[in-house]
Design an enzyme around this catalytic site. Structure first.
Site, PDB file in Angstrom:
ATOM      1  N   PRO A  19      -2.664  -1.060   3.571  1.00 27.64           N
ATOM      2  CA  PRO A  19      -3.577  -0.784   4.688  1.00 27.64           C
ATOM      3  C   PRO A  19      -4.394  -1.979   5.173  1.00 27.64           C
ATOM      4  O   PRO A  19      -5.081  -1.880   6.198  1.00 27.64           O
ATOM      5  CB  PRO A  19      -4.503   0.312   4.140  1.00 27.64           C
ATOM      6  CG  PRO A  19      -4.381   0.225   2.659  1.00 27.64           C
ATOM      7  CD  PRO A  19      -3.034  -0.327   2.360  1.00 27.64           C
ATOM      8  N   TYR A  74      -3.596  -8.857  14.498  1.00 27.45           N
ATOM      9  CA  TYR A  74      -4.427  -7.677  14.223  1.00 27.45           C
ATOM     10  C   TYR A  74      -4.451  -6.732  15.423  1.00 27.45           C
ATOM     11  O   TYR A  74      -4.374  -5.518  15.277  1.00 27.45           O
ATOM     12  CB  TYR A  74      -5.849  -8.106  13.838  1.00 27.45           C
ATOM     13  CG  TYR A  74      -6.638  -7.007  13.160  1.00 27.45           C
ATOM     14  CD1 TYR A  74      -6.773  -6.980  11.776  1.00 27.45           C
ATOM     15  CD2 TYR A  74      -7.218  -5.983  13.898  1.00 27.45           C
ATOM     16  CE1 TYR A  74      -7.477  -5.975  11.152  1.00 27.45           C
ATOM     17  CE2 TYR A  74      -7.924  -4.964  13.278  1.00 27.45           C
ATOM     18  CZ  TYR A  74      -8.054  -4.966  11.904  1.00 27.45           C
ATOM     19  OH  TYR A  74      -8.746  -3.954  11.280  1.00 27.45           O
TER      20      TYR A  74
HETATM   21  P1  RFL Z   1       2.013  11.157   7.626  1.00 25.29           P
HETATM   22  O1  RFL Z   1       0.709  11.027   8.305  1.00 25.29           O
HETATM   23  O2  RFL Z   1       2.077  10.982   6.170  1.00 25.29           O
HETATM   24  O3  RFL Z   1       2.601  12.578   8.040  1.00 25.29           O
HETATM   25  C1  RFL Z   1       3.738  13.125   7.406  1.00 25.29           C
HETATM   26  C2  RFL Z   1       3.611  14.623   7.444  1.00 25.29           C
HETATM   27  O4  RFL Z   1       4.798  15.219   6.949  1.00 25.29           O
HETATM   28  C3  RFL Z   1       4.448  16.334   6.143  1.00 25.29           C
HETATM   29  N1  RFL Z   1       5.602  16.602   5.251  1.00 25.29           N
HETATM   30  C4  RFL Z   1       6.421  17.681   5.392  1.00 25.29           C
HETATM   31  N2  RFL Z   1       6.408  18.714   6.252  1.00 25.29           N
HETATM   32  C5  RFL Z   1       7.366  19.683   6.111  1.00 25.29           C
HETATM   33  N3  RFL Z   1       8.312  19.639   5.128  1.00 25.29           N
HETATM   34  C6  RFL Z   1       8.355  18.621   4.244  1.00 25.29           C
HETATM   35  N4  RFL Z   1       9.304  18.584   3.303  1.00 25.29           N
HETATM   36  C7  RFL Z   1       7.381  17.578   4.354  1.00 25.29           C
HETATM   37  N5  RFL Z   1       7.125  16.447   3.647  1.00 25.29           N
HETATM   38  C8  RFL Z   1       6.054  15.876   4.210  1.00 25.29           C
HETATM   39  C9  RFL Z   1       3.193  15.871   5.437  1.00 25.29           C
HETATM   40  O5  RFL Z   1       2.422  16.970   4.955  1.00 25.29           O
HETATM   41  C10 RFL Z   1       2.481  15.118   6.548  1.00 25.29           C
HETATM   42  O6  RFL Z   1       1.611  15.943   7.290  1.00 25.29           O
HETATM   43  O7  RFL Z   1       3.085  10.122   8.261  1.00 25.29           O
HETATM   44  P2  RFL Z   1       3.196   9.485   9.732  1.00 25.29           P
HETATM   45  O8  RFL Z   1       3.086  10.529  10.804  1.00 25.29           O
HETATM   46  O9  RFL Z   1       4.377   8.607   9.668  1.00 25.29           O
HETATM   47  O10 RFL Z   1       1.881   8.595   9.897  1.00 25.29           O
HETATM   48  C11 RFL Z   1       1.692   7.433   9.129  1.00 25.29           C
HETATM   49  C12 RFL Z   1       0.212   7.219   8.847  1.00 25.29           C
HETATM   50  O11 RFL Z   1      -0.312   8.395   8.266  1.00 25.29           O
HETATM   51  C13 RFL Z   1      -0.049   6.029   7.911  1.00 25.29           C
HETATM   52  O12 RFL Z   1       0.809   4.957   8.220  1.00 25.29           O
HETATM   53  C14 RFL Z   1      -1.506   5.510   8.037  1.00 25.29           C
HETATM   54  O13 RFL Z   1      -2.422   6.457   7.592  1.00 25.29           O
HETATM   55  C15 RFL Z   1      -1.669   4.228   7.240  1.00 25.29           C
HETATM   56  N6  RFL Z   1      -3.050   3.722   7.256  1.00 25.29           N
HETATM   57  C16 RFL Z   1      -3.542   3.017   8.348  1.00 25.29           C
HETATM   58  N7  RFL Z   1      -2.786   2.842   9.452  1.00 25.29           N
HETATM   59  C17 RFL Z   1      -3.318   2.223  10.568  1.00 25.29           C
HETATM   60  O14 RFL Z   1      -2.600   2.058  11.562  1.00 25.29           O
HETATM   61  N8  RFL Z   1      -4.616   1.774  10.618  1.00 25.29           N
HETATM   62  C18 RFL Z   1      -5.444   1.909   9.555  1.00 25.29           C
HETATM   63  O15 RFL Z   1      -6.616   1.567   9.658  1.00 25.29           O
HETATM   64  C19 RFL Z   1      -4.902   2.510   8.348  1.00 25.29           C
HETATM   65  N9  RFL Z   1      -5.681   2.707   7.269  1.00 25.29           N
HETATM   66  C20 RFL Z   1      -3.894   3.975   6.174  1.00 25.29           C
HETATM   67  C21 RFL Z   1      -5.215   3.436   6.201  1.00 25.29           C
HETATM   68  C22 RFL Z   1      -3.496   4.761   5.113  1.00 25.29           C
HETATM   69  C23 RFL Z   1      -4.351   4.977   4.076  1.00 25.29           C
HETATM   70  N10 RFL Z   1      -3.890   5.813   3.053  1.00 25.29           N
HETATM   71  C24 RFL Z   1      -4.631   6.907   2.582  1.00 25.29           C
HETATM   72  C25 RFL Z   1      -2.479   5.805   2.739  1.00 25.29           C
HETATM   73  C26 RFL Z   1      -6.074   3.635   5.151  1.00 25.29           C
HETATM   74  C27 RFL Z   1      -5.633   4.377   4.064  1.00 25.29           C
HETATM   75  C28 RFL Z   1      -6.571   4.525   2.920  1.00 25.29           C
HETATM   76  C1  PHB Z   2     -10.348   2.520   8.226  1.00 26.29           C
HETATM   77  O1  PHB Z   2     -10.012   3.518   7.574  1.00 26.29           O
HETATM   78  O2  PHB Z   2     -11.295   2.552   9.037  1.00 26.29           O
HETATM   79  C2  PHB Z   2      -9.591   1.254   8.021  1.00 26.29           C
HETATM   80  C3  PHB Z   2      -8.573   1.200   7.085  1.00 26.29           C
HETATM   81  C4  PHB Z   2      -7.874   0.025   6.903  1.00 26.29           C
HETATM   82  C5  PHB Z   2      -8.202  -1.091   7.643  1.00 26.29           C
HETATM   83  C6  PHB Z   2      -9.210  -1.047   8.592  1.00 26.29           C
HETATM   84  C7  PHB Z   2      -9.918   0.134   8.779  1.00 26.29           C
HETATM   85  O3  PHB Z   2      -7.521  -2.264   7.456  1.00 26.29           O
END
Ligand code: RFL
Ligand code: PHB
Length: 400
Positions: free
Chosen positions: A291, A383
């Site tokens: 992330p 970025y």
């Molecule tokens: P998701 O959001 O994981 O959604 C997948 C969905 O599929 C469901 N699913 C199923 N449904 C039916 N049948 C099944 N067999 C299934 N298996 C799974 C799940 O329940 C879920 O709802 O994937 P998607 O849509 O590809 O989106 C990707 C993003 O969620 C992910 O890349 C970001 O959250 C990553 N990320 C960040 N990305 C950014 O662009 N900017 C950020 O600031 C950023 N910060 C982060 C992040 C991810 C984090 N974590 C928790 C991984 C910060 C964190 C802490």
């Molecule tokens: C956020 O959750 O706000 C977030 C996560 C990852 C980043 C920046 C912001 O790199």
């Protein structure tokens, strides 16, 4: 019972719900299957940063009103290290800023649009198997309300994240997985405290990385580097705040009630190809970035912009060139984001065996990045998506 549609979409994360919305606007039917509840997907705290191209994509799709009202537009970020703080002015360096708007807000807006359109989205519907992707009518076996059902479709879009069946199906067909696991994880909290600064603070500290972000004028989002495999038991509330104070070195940081806390592993991963027969992967099912570069959600949105256009061209126009080049159109942008996310991770995190020499190397690189306008511009371009080209590249891939 067997349901029928044109595009079967697994997953209601940002990728799945935006794809469904874009297809609906193009007059193409789809059904979204999501194994969690609506409440769960709308509350899950995750990403927060939208590149300007992603924000524009949402506006162009008619779901940008709340983003424009409630999203926080930032013109830069702060890099803090060795007792110094430097602002990287994205607006000045690239003419582009970023938007801070929670991923769950993006999902809420898109789920609402789906429901307003009266189009099908089934929550607590778990996809179990994808069949017949080399045939004319593939199908998805799913369980829903205690029954096993089939969704028969023309195409399957696996937007089911990093633990879904889409990736497993693709790997079983011989796709290649490129993967790197990091020895770090992020402990993230959402706290009822006003942001201590007007913009994000990325802090490098001898004890490890910390990040100050936010969700609103009263809610902050804060992260700490912890060793991979760490558990929350090792992090009582007082230890979290004390590490944040030490690493962020931000006198205005105030403690507040912790509304959400979790630990996330850090991985880089790409699946090649992202398509096989009538199955397409999009978002985290196809690739994961650590992330640190804030790229994951932006990549997911950009993938489905390409995929929606390709499916529309195929289904409405009978042309299949863009569909067959979906993987090629996506991978250039994906690998650029992989590079940048890996770079930011290595720059800002402490490896377990690092010594004072390594510490000096981090500081030297951070000083260069913040003092050279060429180096600052490179960071700003990556970025904000001017270089990763997230959505712009996705669109130009379609035009070429
Ligand atoms: P998701 O959001 O994981 O959604 C997948 C969905 O599929 C469901 N699913 C199923 N449904 C039916 N049948 C099944 N067999 C299934 N298996 C799974 C799940 O329940 C879920 O709802 O994937 P998607 O849509 O590809 O989106 C990707 C993003 O969620 C992910 O890349 C970001 O959250 C990553 N990320 C960040 N990305 C950014 O662009 N900017 C950020 O600031 C950023 N910060 C982060 C992040 C991810 C984090 N974590 C928790 C991984 C910060 C964190 C802490
Ligand atoms: C956020 O959750 O706000 C977030 C996560 C990852 C980043 C920046 C912001 O790199």
């Amino acid at each position: 019972m067997t349901l029928r549609t044109s595009v079967g979409i697994i997953g209601a994360g940002p990728a799945g719900v935006l794809l469904a919305h874009l297809l609906h606007r193009a007059g193409i039917e789809s059904v979204v299957l999501e194994n969690r509840s609506r409440d769960y997907v709308e509350r899950r705290v995750r990403a927060g940063v939208l590149e300007p191209g992603s924000a524009q994509l949402l506006r162009d799709a008619g779901v940008g009103d709340r983003l424009d009202r409630e999203g926080l537009e930032h013109g830069g970020i702060h890099l803090r290290f060795g007792g110094e703080s430097h602002r990287i002015d994205f607006k000045e360096l690239t003419g582009r800023g970023i938007f801070v708007y929670g991923q769950q807000e993006v999902v809420k807006d898109l789920v609402q649009a789906r429901i307003d359109a009266g189009a099908p989205i089934l929550f607590e519907a778990e996809a179990r198997e994808i069949r017949g992707i080399d045939e004319q009518r593939p199908s998805i076996l799913f369980s829903y309300q205690g029954h096993q059902e089939w969704l028969e479709c023309d195409y399957v879009a696996a937007c089911d994240g990093s633990h879904g069946i889409g990736r497993a199906t693709m790997l079983a067909r011989g796709a290649v997985m490129y993967e790197r696991n990091y020895p770090h994880a992020w402990l993230g909290i959402l706290a009822a405290t006003p942001p201590a600064a007007d913009e994000l603070i990325y802090a490098y500290h001898e004890r490890g990385f910390a990040l100050h972000s936010m969700r609103s004028p009263t809610v902050s989002r804060l992260y700490l580097q912890v060793p991979s495999g760490e558990t929350l038991e090792e992090w009582p509330v007082e230890r979290i705040w004390s590490a944040l104070r030490q690493r962020l070195n931000e006198p205005l940081l105030e403690e507040g009630e912790i509304l959400d806390v979790g630990i996330t592993a850090m991985t880089s991963l790409v699946i090649e190809p992202m398509q096989s027969g009538r199955l397409f992967l999009a978002g985290d099912s196809a690739h994961i970035v650590p992330p640190t570069g804030a790229k994951g959600m932006n990549l997911a949105l950009a993938d489905v912009a390409v995929l929606a256009a390709a499916l529309t061209e195929r289904i409405k126009g009978g042309r299949s060139e863009t569909m067959s080049s979906y993987t090629v159109n996506c991978l250039q942008r994906v690998w650029r984001a992989e590079y940048f996310s890996n770079f930011m991770t290595q720059l800002l995190h402490r490896e377990p065996l690092e010594d004072d020499f390594d510490n000096r190397l981090h500081l030297a690189q951070l000083r260069y990045l913040t003092s050279s306008s060429a180096a600052s511009r490179s960071l700003a371009e990556n970025y904000t998506g001017a270089a990763t080209g997230t959505v712009a590249l996705a669109k130009s891939g379609l035009d070429s």
